[in-house]
Design an enzyme around this catalytic site. Sequence first.
Site, PDB file in Angstrom:
ATOM      1  CE1 TYR A 145       4.181  -6.771   3.837  1.00  0.00           C
ATOM      2  CE2 TYR A 145       3.671  -9.117   3.882  1.00  0.00           C
ATOM      3  CZ  TYR A 145       3.661  -7.897   3.228  1.00  0.00           C
ATOM      4  OH  TYR A 145       3.140  -7.812   1.960  1.00  0.00           O
ATOM      5  CG  ASP A 180      -2.036  -0.975   1.167  1.00  0.00           C
ATOM      6  OD1 ASP A 180      -2.406  -1.375   0.039  1.00  0.00           O
ATOM      7  OD2 ASP A 180      -2.566  -1.359   2.227  1.00  0.00           O
TER       8      ASP A 180
END
Length: 247
Positions: free
Chosen positions: A113, A52
Site C-alpha cells: 500500500y 474501503d
Amino acid sequence: MPRFKLTLEYDGSNYAGWQRQAELRTIQSALEQALFHFSGQQLTITTAGRTDAGVHATGQVAHVDFEKNWRTHTVRDALNAHLQKQGDNIAILHVQNVPDSFDARFSAIKRHYLFKILNRRSPPALNTKRVWWIPKPLNAQAMHEAAQKLVGKHDFTTFRSAHCQAKSPIRTLERLDVQREGEEIFLYAQARSFLHHQIRSFAGSLMEVGIGRWTTQDLEAALHAKDRTRCGMVAPPSGLYLTKVEY
C-alpha cells in the site's frame, strides 16, 4: 470453468468501497455489471483486498470464473469498453489464465500500500480526493524513524478499527517507510495482510510525530498499550492506494 486473474486500477472517490452493497455503487458491483454485459452470466468476482470507500488502487487483483475460455485480451478490452460505457473510473490492466487453485484473496502472500500526503500551505486544486492535505510542516525523517518501531510482529489493537472483523490483531508488518519528495510525503506499507483501518491509523499517528506533538516513544507506547483510544486520528481514505499484490 476457466479462471481468470484480473489486475486493475481505480479511483475509489465515488464508490462505497469494494464490496457489493444494496443501492450503493461499489467497485464490485460495477465490475460484475460489466461482466454480465460481456458474458451474459451473473458472475461473482473475488478480490485480494476489499478496499474501503474512497480508497484507490493501482494494482488490485481479482479472479473470476467464466463458462467459456475467452482470450485474455478479449476479456480485458471488452470489460474496459463496458466500464467506460457505464461511466466507471475503473480500468482492467492485465488478464491472465490461472489454475482453479488460484484465489485472489487467499493465495496472496504480500500486499503493498501507498499513502500520499500533500504537505504545503496551499490546498490541492487537482487531486483533492487523491491525497491527504496537511498544511502544517511535517518532519518526514522523524516520521520515518518512528515508523520503524511498528515494523515486525505485533499486536496492533491500537491501530485497527473497533469494527475490525479479523480474529486476531496480530500482524507482521514487513515495511513502513516514509519518504518526502518535494511537497509530497509517501508512506509505503508492506505485509501479508492488514487490519481494517490499520494503514490509515498509522498515517494519522505518524502525522502527530511529523508535527512534533508526539515523539517516537509516544508512538511506541501507543503500540504497546493495545488500546484503540491511544491511536492518533484515522487519516482520510483519499490518500490510500493498494499498489501491488504478490503471489
